[in-house]
Every structure is written in C-alpha cells, then in structure tokens.
Scaffold this active site. Sequence first.
Site, PDB file in Angstrom:
ATOM      1  N   LEU A 155       0.976  -1.285  -0.051  1.00 65.45           N
ATOM      2  CA  LEU A 155      -0.349  -0.411  -0.677  1.00 65.45           C
ATOM      3  C   LEU A 155       0.687   1.164   0.214  1.00 65.45           C
ATOM      4  O   LEU A 155       1.838   1.245   0.968  1.00 65.45           O
ATOM      5  CB  LEU A 155      -0.529  -0.278   0.978  1.00 65.45           C
ATOM      6  CG  LEU A 155      -1.835  -1.230   1.330  1.00 65.45           C
ATOM      7  CD1 LEU A 155      -2.712  -0.922   2.499  1.00 65.45           C
ATOM      8  CD2 LEU A 155      -2.942  -0.787   0.410  1.00 65.45           C
ATOM      9  N   GLU A 205      -8.443   2.872   9.114  1.00 66.70           N
ATOM     10  CA  GLU A 205      -8.960   2.384   7.993  1.00 66.70           C
ATOM     11  C   GLU A 205      -8.868   0.865   7.740  1.00 66.70           C
ATOM     12  O   GLU A 205      -9.518  -0.395   7.348  1.00 66.70           O
ATOM     13  CB  GLU A 205      -7.971   3.200   6.928  1.00 66.70           C
ATOM     14  CG  GLU A 205      -8.896   2.726   5.911  1.00 66.70           C
ATOM     15  CD  GLU A 205      -9.481   2.169   4.882  1.00 66.70           C
ATOM     16  OE1 GLU A 205     -10.736   1.626   4.069  1.00 66.70           O
ATOM     17  OE2 GLU A 205      -8.122   1.175   4.330  1.00 66.70           O
TER      18      GLU A 205
END
Length: 205
Positions: A25, A33
């Site tokens: 990511l 999140e």
Amino acid sequence: EMPPTPLTLIVAATPKNGIGKNGSLPWPMLKKEMAYFARVTKRLPPSSSSQETSRRNAVIMGRKTWTSIPPKFRPLKDRTNIVVSSLSREDLEGATDEVIVAGSIQAGLADLEARAREGRSPALGRAFVIGGAGVYGAALGLEGARNVLLTRVGREYECDTFFPDLEAEGWERRGRGELEEFVGEDVGGEQVDGEVGFEVQLWRR
Ligand code: FOL
C-alpha cells in the site's frame, strides 16, 4: 442461465486513484481504515432465512495482493480466501488447503460453490474483490460487479498502481444512508486516522 454472483469491490485510493507502490500500500499503516476493512469483509449480509447457520464471506485477490499481506494475517481469518493465479497452491507461499487458488474470479467462485455443495466449505455470504489492479479490472468487466466500497484517502502518496475512475466508467456515488445500510455500520463521513483523513464512499451501477 444462473444470475451472476454479486461482487463488491473494496479499495482504498488516493485522490489520484493510486492504490499501490512497490508491491504494497502507498501509505503508512492506516489503523482505523484497516480495521474497517477487516470488519466489513467479515460481516455477513442481512440474511433472509432464519434457519441458515454457517455462511462465510469470500475475499478474492490476485497473487501479488496475497503476497503483500503480512504472513501472520494470511489467509485473512474468518473469510474464504480465493487467490487468482496460474500457480498451483503448492507454489503459493503461505497457502493452506482451505485457500482456493484458481485461474479466474469465476473459476474460484465455482470451486467454492463445489466445496460448499460437498460440505467442505461454508456457503458464500458476500464476495469481496480486494485487488490488486489486475483483479479489480477483471471484476469491473463482470456483470456481477455492482458495488464498490471506495475509501478516499485524504492526501496524495507516490503510487505505481492505480484504480479506474469510477465516474468516467459510468458508476454513480450513492448517499450515506445507502452506504450505512450496505456495510451494516455507521461509516461516518470524514474520518481521521493518525494525521491522515479518509472517507468511505459507496458507488453503484
Ligand atoms: N480496502 C481498503 N478499504 N483498505 C485497504 O487497506 C485495502 N487493502 C487491500 C484491499 N482492499 C483494501 C489489500 N491489502 C491486509 C493487508 C493488506 C491488504 C489487505 C488486508 C491485512 O492484513 N488485513 C487484516 C487486518 C490486519 C490488521 O488488523 O492490522 C485482516 O484481517 O483483514
């Protein structure tokens, strides 16, 4: 002709639709999140029949996404993990025998259906497509893909992998009410994770 399996894409992206960098990511760990991702992908859909007991959601991913998940979290728990790859399970690092490895999204879902019929796997709840770019692209080409849960990350990060522009592809953003109903929790407008803002959005077609 059977109707297609409904698919939900779940993705987090920067304002420029960046989703990945160097096989992971683009942003440092966004704890809240990621916790939202885990809760929502585990939560079963509201069920029609009171007598149905064991169902489990599926998470469908490409081989690079599988590899990007920290070994201690892999396979993602309480979900049927489907990895789309031309590799065999033996050659997929960390794949246990409950992981389904298949050449396509549809082949993976067919394998799951076969296992469920034989009582070797719980029946399918929701099917989530969790990336990466190649598998998202394949899913968007399927009739069953009707919902996208997009987390808009509030700032830009350097990215080498991108998600398509949903608006340009004819998708429509739906309101808070529909979002809350779909995910089964209050996902609350703008959220803050450490020093980074994010917002969960529901898109439909
Ligand atoms: N969608 C959203 N909204 N956020 C994401 O971070 C995301 N990530 C992926 C796909 N869709 C996403 C793919 N990458 C884990 C790690 C990377 C990953 C997906 C999942 C993972 O380790 N998940 C654990 C939680 C780990 C923790 O609590 O820190 C899990 O149980 O889901």
